[in-house]
Design a protein around this motif. Structure first.
Motif, PDB file in Angstrom:
ATOM      1  N   PRO A 284       0.830  -1.210   0.000  1.00 41.29           N
ATOM      2  CA  PRO A 284       0.000   0.000   0.000  1.00 41.29           C
ATOM      3  C   PRO A 284       0.861   1.255   0.000  1.00 41.29           C
ATOM      4  O   PRO A 284       2.034   1.227   0.408  1.00 41.29           O
ATOM      5  CB  PRO A 284      -0.829  -0.125   1.283  1.00 41.29           C
ATOM      6  CG  PRO A 284      -0.075  -1.092   2.137  1.00 41.29           C
ATOM      7  CD  PRO A 284       0.629  -2.022   1.207  1.00 41.29           C
ATOM      8  N   THR A 285       0.282   2.357  -0.440  1.00 44.60           N
ATOM      9  CA  THR A 285       1.017   3.615  -0.541  1.00 44.60           C
ATOM     10  C   THR A 285       1.659   3.994   0.782  1.00 44.60           C
ATOM     11  O   THR A 285       2.805   4.456   0.833  1.00 44.60           O
ATOM     12  CB  THR A 285       0.073   4.742  -1.001  1.00 44.60           C
ATOM     13  OG1 THR A 285      -0.557   4.350  -2.224  1.00 44.60           O
ATOM     14  CG2 THR A 285       0.833   6.041  -1.212  1.00 44.60           C
ATOM     15  N   GLU A 286       0.945   3.791   1.871  1.00 48.09           N
ATOM     16  CA  GLU A 286       1.462   4.151   3.192  1.00 48.09           C
ATOM     17  C   GLU A 286       2.398   3.099   3.757  1.00 48.09           C
ATOM     18  O   GLU A 286       2.974   3.276   4.837  1.00 48.09           O
ATOM     19  CB  GLU A 286       0.301   4.390   4.171  1.00 48.09           C
ATOM     20  CG  GLU A 286      -0.508   3.157   4.544  1.00 48.09           C
ATOM     21  CD  GLU A 286      -1.590   2.799   3.543  1.00 48.09           C
ATOM     22  OE1 GLU A 286      -2.459   1.986   3.892  1.00 48.09           O
ATOM     23  OE2 GLU A 286      -1.556   3.328   2.409  1.00 48.09           O
ATOM     24  N   GLY A 287       2.585   1.990   3.038  1.00 48.37           N
ATOM     25  CA  GLY A 287       3.470   0.935   3.481  1.00 48.37           C
ATOM     26  C   GLY A 287       2.764  -0.093   4.356  1.00 48.37           C
ATOM     27  O   GLY A 287       1.644   0.132   4.849  1.00 48.37           O
ATOM     28  N   LEU A 288       3.405  -1.243   4.545  1.00 51.71           N
ATOM     29  CA  LEU A 288       2.883  -2.259   5.451  1.00 51.71           C
ATOM     30  C   LEU A 288       2.981  -1.765   6.885  1.00 51.71           C
ATOM     31  O   LEU A 288       3.874  -0.985   7.233  1.00 51.71           O
ATOM     32  CB  LEU A 288       3.663  -3.561   5.290  1.00 51.71           C
ATOM     33  CG  LEU A 288       3.643  -4.194   3.889  1.00 51.71           C
ATOM     34  CD1 LEU A 288       4.582  -5.381   3.839  1.00 51.71           C
ATOM     35  CD2 LEU A 288       2.232  -4.597   3.494  1.00 51.71           C
ATOM     36  N   LEU A 289       2.072  -2.245   7.723  1.00 53.20           N
ATOM     37  CA  LEU A 289       2.026  -1.757   9.104  1.00 53.20           C
ATOM     38  C   LEU A 289       3.224  -2.241   9.914  1.00 53.20           C
ATOM     39  O   LEU A 289       3.485  -3.441   9.968  1.00 53.20           O
ATOM     40  CB  LEU A 289       0.752  -2.238   9.797  1.00 53.20           C
ATOM     41  CG  LEU A 289      -0.560  -1.535   9.472  1.00 53.20           C
ATOM     42  CD1 LEU A 289      -1.673  -2.112  10.332  1.00 53.20           C
ATOM     43  CD2 LEU A 289      -0.457  -0.039   9.687  1.00 53.20           C
ATOM     44  N   PRO A 290       3.935  -1.335  10.593  1.00 53.27           N
ATOM     45  CA  PRO A 290       4.969  -1.762  11.528  1.00 53.27           C
ATOM     46  C   PRO A 290       4.355  -2.540  12.689  1.00 53.27           C
ATOM     47  O   PRO A 290       3.162  -2.410  12.982  1.00 53.27           O
ATOM     48  CB  PRO A 290       5.591  -0.437  12.006  1.00 53.27           C
ATOM     49  CG  PRO A 290       5.190   0.573  10.991  1.00 53.27           C
ATOM     50  CD  PRO A 290       3.858   0.125  10.462  1.00 53.27           C
ATOM     51  N   TYR A 291       5.186  -3.321  13.358  1.00 51.11           N
ATOM     52  CA  TYR A 291       4.700  -4.180  14.434  1.00 51.11           C
ATOM     53  C   TYR A 291       3.975  -3.398  15.523  1.00 51.11           C
ATOM     54  O   TYR A 291       2.847  -3.745  15.902  1.00 51.11           O
ATOM     55  CB  TYR A 291       5.870  -4.955  15.044  1.00 51.11           C
ATOM     56  CG  TYR A 291       5.499  -5.666  16.333  1.00 51.11           C
ATOM     57  CD1 TYR A 291       4.630  -6.758  16.331  1.00 51.11           C
ATOM     58  CD2 TYR A 291       5.998  -5.228  17.562  1.00 51.11           C
ATOM     59  CE1 TYR A 291       4.273  -7.401  17.505  1.00 51.11           C
ATOM     60  CE2 TYR A 291       5.658  -5.871  18.742  1.00 51.11           C
ATOM     61  CZ  TYR A 291       4.793  -6.948  18.712  1.00 51.11           C
ATOM     62  OH  TYR A 291       4.437  -7.567  19.874  1.00 51.11           O
ATOM     63  N   ARG A 292       4.598  -2.345  16.045  1.00 49.91           N
ATOM     64  CA  ARG A 292       3.970  -1.627  17.156  1.00 49.91           C
ATOM     65  C   ARG A 292       2.681  -0.946  16.730  1.00 49.91           C
ATOM     66  O   ARG A 292       1.742  -0.842  17.517  1.00 49.91           O
ATOM     67  CB  ARG A 292       4.961  -0.638  17.772  1.00 49.91           C
ATOM     68  CG  ARG A 292       5.968  -1.317  18.700  1.00 49.91           C
ATOM     69  CD  ARG A 292       6.940  -0.357  19.314  1.00 49.91           C
ATOM     70  NE  ARG A 292       6.313   0.809  19.913  1.00 49.91           N
ATOM     71  CZ  ARG A 292       6.978   1.833  20.445  1.00 49.91           C
ATOM     72  NH1 ARG A 292       8.314   1.824  20.442  1.00 49.91           N
ATOM     73  NH2 ARG A 292       6.343   2.857  20.971  1.00 49.91           N
ATOM     74  N   THR A 293       2.608  -0.499  15.484  1.00 46.71           N
ATOM     75  CA  THR A 293       1.348   0.084  14.996  1.00 46.71           C
ATOM     76  C   THR A 293       0.259  -0.980  14.955  1.00 46.71           C
ATOM     77  O   THR A 293      -0.900  -0.719  15.322  1.00 46.71           O
ATOM     78  CB  THR A 293       1.545   0.678  13.598  1.00 46.71           C
ATOM     79  OG1 THR A 293       2.587   1.656  13.638  1.00 46.71           O
ATOM     80  CG2 THR A 293       0.258   1.345  13.101  1.00 46.71           C
ATOM     81  N   ALA A 294       0.618  -2.190  14.524  1.00 43.46           N
ATOM     82  CA  ALA A 294      -0.360  -3.280  14.496  1.00 43.46           C
ATOM     83  C   ALA A 294      -0.836  -3.613  15.898  1.00 43.46           C
ATOM     84  O   ALA A 294      -2.027  -3.873  16.127  1.00 43.46           O
ATOM     85  CB  ALA A 294       0.255  -4.512  13.833  1.00 43.46           C
ATOM     86  N   VAL A 295       0.081  -3.612  16.881  1.00 41.55           N
ATOM     87  CA  VAL A 295      -0.304  -3.853  18.274  1.00 41.55           C
ATOM     88  C   VAL A 295      -1.243  -2.757  18.759  1.00 41.55           C
ATOM     89  O   VAL A 295      -2.268  -3.025  19.402  1.00 41.55           O
ATOM     90  CB  VAL A 295       0.948  -3.932  19.177  1.00 41.55           C
ATOM     91  CG1 VAL A 295       0.547  -3.944  20.651  1.00 41.55           C
ATOM     92  CG2 VAL A 295       1.758  -5.169  18.845  1.00 41.55           C
TER      93      VAL A 295
END
Length: 491
Positions: A284-295
């Protein structure tokens, strides 16, 4: 619009994929063993539902008729010695029937794993299933993902409880292994977009988020997002996967039967070795979600009561998996019951609100020590225990789990029937019901038990003295809470 079939639609991934496919404009069918588990999902009337087992070629062909893309999102958590063979047979049947039905694509979600090392039997089985699809006549995309981070994920729940319960952790050496987690949002995006890739593409793709972390770093990343102090972790070489799973089972609500394959899959580094997926399905344009953002998103969704699917509702090996009649058939059974009925000044709606919120963080309204002790005993003998919680704090659907119970039937505003999934010599249910009266409501509570053999009868006899305390206290507490809330929120 693509005509798609989803297997595993009652599971964690499949149950979230179906609404995403519908939103993308696809025509969706689902193929499940237990259609009753879909009774209350919001998208039920938007899909075609087929019942059957993946090893049944006739039923599978019926479900695949007219399908273009089929998703294979099932994996056994069984510990049986023959489960690998059974999984490969089911996958081969699916592939052969798909070829005969003329589908153009199979999409499979397997496990991320290193090459050239000894794999756990569950990762080995997933890899073998992937090879079945790659070798069949239908082009296949085999995604290989590691730890999935999202509200309701068993892997996420394990990270959470290991972090929250133990400020200092003597941990197995796999906490030092490198892993590449991926957010559930990104997994679903890959799956949805796989419906439109090149028709002849037939290969595996590693998928993972942007962060490569040690498992211990994942726990401390969770601690930061949950507002907890950093945890001190000491890796020990002596904890085997089996011993580690017993330990995880004690400090988390994840049952031993699920913890074992998860932990066994962590014995090696699991990181993405190629990024070819970026040329087929760009990030996606904003990039894949970083781990802490996913948490952070997982915790936010939980706080808002937005957990669509959860590991909690998975059928644990050894637990009953099929619904019984709406009123258990007593013919030919020895049956024991405990019935409590009470009149209340509270409205039926107020009583129902309390009934539907039972369990989880709210507890069971009586003798919490006894409930906790029964849960610990169940865990020690290999059962699910009392700590599975519930998916939503105030609403239940048919098929949901509430601690050691599964919702077998719910007539909203009137009756909730729970089926016991604890280890015991027999089968048990708990019914909680309410009906309006001229002066308020009448509450009805019934425990039902079908004993198995002499041990089942002795089990009931041993617990009988406690029923007066537990069940009587439960009825009294439910009505007290309802009477403190005179205005019902639902009817």
């Amino acid at each position: 619009m693509t005509r798609v079939l989803v297997t595993g639609a009652t599971g964690y991934i499949g149950g979230r994929l179906v609404p995403q496919l519908l939103e993308a404009g696809h025509e969706v069918s689902v193929y499940v063993r237990s259609p009753w588990k879909l009774h209350d999902v919001p998208w039920r009337d938007q899909v075609r539902i087929f019942k059957g087992d993946l090893s049944d070629a006739v039923a599978t062909h019926r479900a695949m008729n007219g399908i273009e893309v089929a998703f294979y999102l099932v994996h056994s958590m069984s510990a049986g010695s023959d489960f690998e063979t059974a999984e490969q047979v089911a996958a081969q049947t699916f592939a052969d029937v798909g070829a005969a039905a003329g589908i153009r694509r199979i999409v499979y979600l397997g496990g991320l794993h290193p090459e050239g090392v000894t794999l756990s039997k569950h990762l080995r089985s997933r890899a073998a299933v992937g090879r079945v699809f790659l070798d069949c006549q239908v082009p296949a995309i085999v995604f290989q993902a590691g730890i999935v981070i999202g509200s309701g994920s068993a892997s996420f729940e394990m990270i959470r409880h290991l972090t929250e319960v133990l400020p200092y952790m003597p941990a197995p050496r796999w906490v030092r292994n490198r892993v590449q987690p991926i957010a559930i949002r990104d997994v679903l995006r890959y799956l949805v977009l796989a419906t439109s890739v090149d028709a002849d593409l037939n290969r595996t793709f590693d998928i993972g988020g942007p962060d490569v972390l040690r498992y211990g770093q994942m726990m401390n990343g969770y601690a930061v997002e949950a507002g907890l102090p950093q945890r001190h972790i000491a890796a020990l070489p002596v904890l085997t996967p089996w011993l580690a799973s017993q330990w995880v089972s004690l400090v988390s609500p994840v049952p031993r039967q699920i913890a074992v394959p998860i932990i066994a899959s962590l014995q090696n580094d699991c990181v993405v070795t190629e990024h070819d997926i970026d040329r087929v399905i760009p990030p996606p344009t904003e990039g894949l979600l970083p781990y802490r953002t996913a948490v952070r998103l997982a915790l936010t969704r939980e706080a808002a009561g937005q957990v669509e699917t959860s590991w909690q509702n998975a059928t644990v090996p050894g637990a009953p998996s099929d619904p019984l009649p709406s009123d258990p058939d007593w013919a030919g059974h020895t049956v024991f019951t405990d019935l409590r009925e009470r009149e209340s000044a509270a409205s039926a709606g107020a009583v129902w609100d309390v009934i539907e919120s039972i369990g989880g963080a709210k507890g069971w309204h009586s003798f919490p020590l006894a409930w906790a002790a029964r849960g610990w005993i169940d865990r020690l003998i290999g059962g699910v225990g009392m700590r599975r919680g519930r998916r939503h704090p105030s609403r239940v659907n048919r098929g949901d789990v509430i601690d050691v119970w599964r919702v077998e039937s719910v007539e909203r505003g009137r009756m909730l029937r729970l089926r016991a999934e604890m280890r015991m010599p027999g089968r048990g249910w708990l019914e909680l019901g309410v009906e309006p009266t001229a002066t308020g409501s009448r509450y009805r509570q019934r425990a039902i038990y079908f004993p198995k053999g002499l041990s089942g009868r002795l089990y009931w006899a041993v617990l009988l003295p406690f029923h007066g305390i537990i069940f009587n206290g439960m009825a009294a507490s439910i009505l007290r809470e309802a009477e403190r809330s005179p205005q019902p929120t639902r009817s």
